[in-house]
Design a protein around this motif. Structure first.
Motif, PDB file in Angstrom:
ATOM      1  N   ALA A 260      -6.475   0.445  10.565  1.00 21.04           N
ATOM      2  CA  ALA A 260      -7.641   0.667   9.704  1.00 21.04           C
ATOM      3  C   ALA A 260      -7.379   0.298   8.247  1.00 21.04           C
ATOM      4  CB  ALA A 260      -8.079   2.130   9.779  1.00 21.04           C
ATOM      5  N   TRP A 261      -6.119   0.204   7.853  1.00 20.15           N
ATOM      6  CA  TRP A 261      -5.801  -0.042   6.445  1.00 20.15           C
ATOM      7  C   TRP A 261      -6.129  -1.479   6.053  1.00 20.15           C
ATOM      8  CZ3 TRP A 261      -0.302   2.539   6.724  1.00 20.15           C
ATOM      9  CH2 TRP A 261      -0.468   3.933   6.815  1.00 20.15           C
ATOM     10  N   ASP A 262      -6.632  -1.642   4.869  1.00 16.30           N
ATOM     11  CA  ASP A 262      -7.050  -2.957   4.396  1.00 16.30           C
ATOM     12  C   ASP A 262      -5.835  -3.826   4.077  1.00 16.30           C
ATOM     13  OD1 ASP A 262      -9.419  -4.603   3.264  1.00 16.30           O
ATOM     14  OD2 ASP A 262      -7.906  -4.641   1.676  1.00 16.30           O
ATOM     15  N   VAL A 263      -5.781  -5.007   4.686  1.00  9.38           N
ATOM     16  CA  VAL A 263      -4.575  -5.829   4.547  1.00  9.38           C
ATOM     17  C   VAL A 263      -4.445  -6.426   3.150  1.00  9.38           C
ATOM     18  CG1 VAL A 263      -4.503  -6.316   7.018  1.00  9.38           C
ATOM     19  CG2 VAL A 263      -5.640  -7.943   5.482  1.00  9.38           C
ATOM     20  N   ASP A 264      -5.553  -6.686   2.475  1.00  8.32           N
ATOM     21  CA  ASP A 264      -5.450  -7.213   1.115  1.00  8.32           C
ATOM     22  C   ASP A 264      -4.843  -6.170   0.179  1.00  8.32           C
ATOM     23  OD1 ASP A 264      -6.466  -9.788   1.605  1.00  8.32           O
ATOM     24  OD2 ASP A 264      -8.529  -9.042   1.535  1.00  8.32           O
ATOM     25  N   GLU A 265      -5.210  -4.913   0.370  1.00  3.67           N
ATOM     26  CA  GLU A 265      -4.615  -3.856  -0.442  1.00  3.67           C
ATOM     27  C   GLU A 265      -3.141  -3.666  -0.093  1.00  3.67           C
ATOM     28  OE1 GLU A 265      -6.812  -0.190  -1.048  1.00  3.67           O
ATOM     29  OE2 GLU A 265      -8.634  -1.173  -0.306  1.00  3.67           O
ATOM     30  N   LEU A 266      -2.797  -3.793   1.170  1.00  2.00           N
ATOM     31  CA  LEU A 266      -1.395  -3.706   1.570  1.00  2.00           C
ATOM     32  C   LEU A 266      -0.582  -4.834   0.939  1.00  2.00           C
ATOM     33  CD1 LEU A 266      -1.689  -2.831   5.372  1.00  2.00           C
ATOM     34  CD2 LEU A 266      -0.924  -1.308   3.555  1.00  2.00           C
ATOM     35  N   LYS A 267      -1.125  -6.043   0.986  1.00  2.00           N
ATOM     36  CA  LYS A 267      -0.410  -7.198   0.422  1.00  2.00           C
ATOM     37  C   LYS A 267      -0.193  -7.042  -1.079  1.00  2.00           C
ATOM     38  CE  LYS A 267      -3.240 -10.278   2.132  1.00  2.00           C
ATOM     39  NZ  LYS A 267      -3.875 -11.602   2.356  1.00  2.00           N
ATOM     40  N   ALA A 268      -1.140  -6.401  -1.752  1.00  2.00           N
ATOM     41  CA  ALA A 268      -1.013  -6.198  -3.195  1.00  2.00           C
ATOM     42  C   ALA A 268       0.151  -5.272  -3.531  1.00  2.00           C
ATOM     43  CB  ALA A 268      -2.315  -5.628  -3.758  1.00  2.00           C
ATOM     44  N   ARG A 269       0.587  -4.497  -2.559  1.00  2.00           N
ATOM     45  CA  ARG A 269       1.699  -3.559  -2.769  1.00  2.00           C
ATOM     46  C   ARG A 269       2.919  -3.943  -1.939  1.00  2.00           C
ATOM     47  NH1 ARG A 269      -0.425   2.247  -1.468  1.00  2.00           N
ATOM     48  NH2 ARG A 269       1.699   2.716  -2.126  1.00  2.00           N
ATOM     49  N   LYS A 270       3.005  -5.196  -1.512  1.00  2.00           N
ATOM     50  CA  LYS A 270       4.028  -5.576  -0.537  1.00  2.00           C
ATOM     51  C   LYS A 270       5.459  -5.334  -1.029  1.00  2.00           C
ATOM     52  CE  LYS A 270       4.035 -10.549  -1.624  1.00  2.00           C
ATOM     53  NZ  LYS A 270       3.821 -11.898  -1.040  1.00  2.00           N
ATOM     54  N   ASP A 271       5.728  -5.594  -2.294  1.00  2.00           N
ATOM     55  CA  ASP A 271       7.090  -5.381  -2.795  1.00  2.00           C
ATOM     56  C   ASP A 271       7.437  -3.898  -2.804  1.00  2.00           C
ATOM     57  OD1 ASP A 271       7.458  -8.089  -3.162  1.00  2.00           O
ATOM     58  OD2 ASP A 271       6.830  -8.060  -5.267  1.00  2.00           O
ATOM     59  N   GLU A 272       6.498  -3.092  -3.245  1.00  2.00           N
ATOM     60  CA  GLU A 272       6.705  -1.638  -3.256  1.00  2.00           C
ATOM     61  C   GLU A 272       6.940  -1.112  -1.843  1.00  2.00           C
ATOM     62  OE1 GLU A 272       4.112   2.428  -4.114  1.00  2.00           O
ATOM     63  OE2 GLU A 272       3.304   0.466  -4.656  1.00  2.00           O
ATOM     64  N   ILE A 273       6.143  -1.581  -0.895  1.00  2.00           N
ATOM     65  CA  ILE A 273       6.269  -1.119   0.485  1.00  2.00           C
ATOM     66  C   ILE A 273       7.597  -1.561   1.095  1.00  2.00           C
ATOM     67  CG2 ILE A 273       5.338  -1.416   2.822  1.00  2.00           C
ATOM     68  CD1 ILE A 273       2.540  -1.578   1.495  1.00  2.00           C
ATOM     69  N   ALA A 274       7.945  -2.826   0.900  1.00  2.00           N
ATOM     70  CA  ALA A 274       9.157  -3.370   1.518  1.00  2.00           C
ATOM     71  C   ALA A 274      10.426  -2.735   0.967  1.00  2.00           C
ATOM     72  CB  ALA A 274       9.202  -4.886   1.323  1.00  2.00           C
ATOM     73  N   GLN A 275      10.409  -2.351  -0.302  1.00  2.00           N
ATOM     74  CA  GLN A 275      11.629  -1.892  -0.963  1.00  2.00           C
ATOM     75  C   GLN A 275      11.715  -0.377  -1.099  1.00  2.00           C
ATOM     76  OE1 GLN A 275      11.725  -4.098  -4.683  1.00  2.00           O
ATOM     77  NE2 GLN A 275      11.408  -6.037  -3.614  1.00  2.00           N
ATOM     78  N   SER A 276      10.841   0.341  -0.413  1.00  2.00           N
ATOM     79  CA  SER A 276      10.831   1.800  -0.524  1.00  2.00           C
ATOM     80  C   SER A 276      10.853   2.420   0.875  1.00  2.00           C
ATOM     81  CB  SER A 276       9.580   2.265  -1.267  1.00  2.00           C
ATOM     82  OG  SER A 276       8.441   2.172  -0.423  1.00  2.00           O
ATOM     83  N   PRO A 277      11.096   3.734   0.956  1.00  2.00           N
ATOM     84  CA  PRO A 277      11.057   4.403   2.260  1.00  2.00           C
ATOM     85  C   PRO A 277       9.645   4.750   2.715  1.00  2.00           C
ATOM     86  CG  PRO A 277      11.675   5.971   0.559  1.00  2.00           C
ATOM     87  CD  PRO A 277      11.592   4.626  -0.106  1.00  2.00           C
ATOM     88  N   GLU A 278       8.630   4.249   2.023  1.00  2.00           N
ATOM     89  CA  GLU A 278       7.263   4.534   2.441  1.00  2.00           C
ATOM     90  C   GLU A 278       6.985   3.935   3.815  1.00  2.00           C
ATOM     91  OE1 GLU A 278       4.089   3.884  -0.240  1.00  2.00           O
ATOM     92  OE2 GLU A 278       5.093   4.804  -1.951  1.00  2.00           O
ATOM     93  N   LEU A 279       6.093   4.603   4.538  1.00  2.00           N
ATOM     94  CA  LEU A 279       5.626   4.171   5.858  1.00  2.00           C
ATOM     95  C   LEU A 279       6.716   4.222   6.924  1.00  2.00           C
ATOM     96  CD1 LEU A 279       3.242   1.241   4.880  1.00  2.00           C
ATOM     97  CD2 LEU A 279       2.775   3.684   5.037  1.00  2.00           C
ATOM     98  N   ILE A 280       7.657   5.139   6.757  1.00  2.00           N
ATOM     99  CA  ILE A 280       8.573   5.485   7.841  1.00  2.00           C
ATOM    100  C   ILE A 280       8.499   6.989   8.037  1.00  2.00           C
ATOM    101  CG2 ILE A 280      10.122   3.535   7.466  1.00  2.00           C
ATOM    102  CD1 ILE A 280      12.086   5.428   6.109  1.00  2.00           C
TER     103      ILE A 280
END
Length: 290
Positions: A260-280
């Protein structure tokens, strides 16, 4: 459980299988549990994205045969191979993956594990323990079996997508006794996290597909819970899986996400998501400075 401001219930343009950058024309795709439900919808979506080497498994030969007949009618130029196998049957799944690799002349590029079991919604203390445990056989052991097959028969950089569920994150509710389902899915997502960490060349992502009430499992949840569930379009999850398998979603490696999450909003935060423990999966409120 919003992670993006925009929450989708239906397919939308940014995840359309027709987008050129989401093309799977050069990819071989293996869908575990692809004869019905979200697995079948995902198979159609990957074919719409250009995939022409598709393998499906399912427990029921008749349902599997009907599914492949439908797919071949819609996509006559696609090579679609099927194998009747239960995801919890290690020998059967091993044979299916091996034959698919041989049929396609090389390792598998994308694996979607859409197989799952919803045990009866009964309390732990009074429900049938064998029926309760069946969720773990399919959802945990089956997840491990499919993962092992991907490691053995997949490409060095294969994408492995596992269908989880959001209910595993909610506090337990005695009025809604779904421990067999929620606990087994929670365990499976943690298994996927380990699988990804142990195989860093692979991209492993767990996806909550939404509440899809038109599937067998969704209908069972509605009937046994007695609740009125708002249903999500089955193609939202199917199209999201196509996007999640693309290079555009590489930053979600080893994460747990919602379709359900918007992929454009996810992509805008891609560095933060990839480099953090978020979403585990973690423990809320811990650690804390005291």
């Amino acid at each position: 459980m919003n992670y993006t401001k925009t929450q989708h219930t239906k397919p939308y343009a940014a995840i359309s299988p027709s987008l050129p950058h989401l093309s799977t024309a050069s990819k071989s795709v293996f869908v575990v549990g692809g004869s019905a439900g979200i697995g079948k919808a995902a198979a159609i979506a990957f074919l719409e994205a250009g995939c022409r080497r598709l393998a499906l498994t399912g427990r029921r030969e008749a349902v599997l045969s009907a599914a492949v007949a439908e797919l071949k009618e819609k996509f006559p130029d696609a090579e679609v191979v099927t194998y009747a196998a239960d995801v919890a049957d290690e020998k059967g799944m091993e044979a299916a993956f091996s034959k698919a690799k041989d049929a396609f002349g090389g390792p598998l590029d994308i694996v979607i594990n859409g197989a799952g079991a919803v045990p009866p919604l009964k309390p732990v203390a009074t429900g049938d323990l064998n029926a309760w445990w069946s969720g773990f056989e399919t959802n945990v052991k089956g997840a491990a079996i499919a993962a092992r097959a991907t490691a053995k028969y997949g490409a060095a950089d294969a994408v492995h997508l596992y269908l989880g569920m959001a209910g595993m994150l909610f506090p337990a509710n005695g009025a809604f006794p779904m421990s067999g389902y929620a606990a087994s899915k929670l365990a499976a997502v943690k298994v996927m996290e380990y699988f990804g960490a142990e195989n860093p060349g692979l991209r492993v992502v767990s996806v909550h597909p939404g509440i899809v009430t038109e599937t067998e499992g969704g209908k069972k949840m509605v009937e046994e819970s007695g609740m009125d569930w708002p249903g999500d379009d089955i193609n939202l999850s199917a199209h999201f899986l196509v996007w999640a398998a693309s290079k555009e979603a590489e930053f979600l490696k080893n994460k747990f996400v919602f379709a359900a999450w918007d992929v454009d909003e996810l992509k805008a935060r891609k560095d933060e998501i990839a480099q953090s423990p978020e979403l585990i999966i973690g423990l809320n409120g811990f650690p804390r400075s005291v």
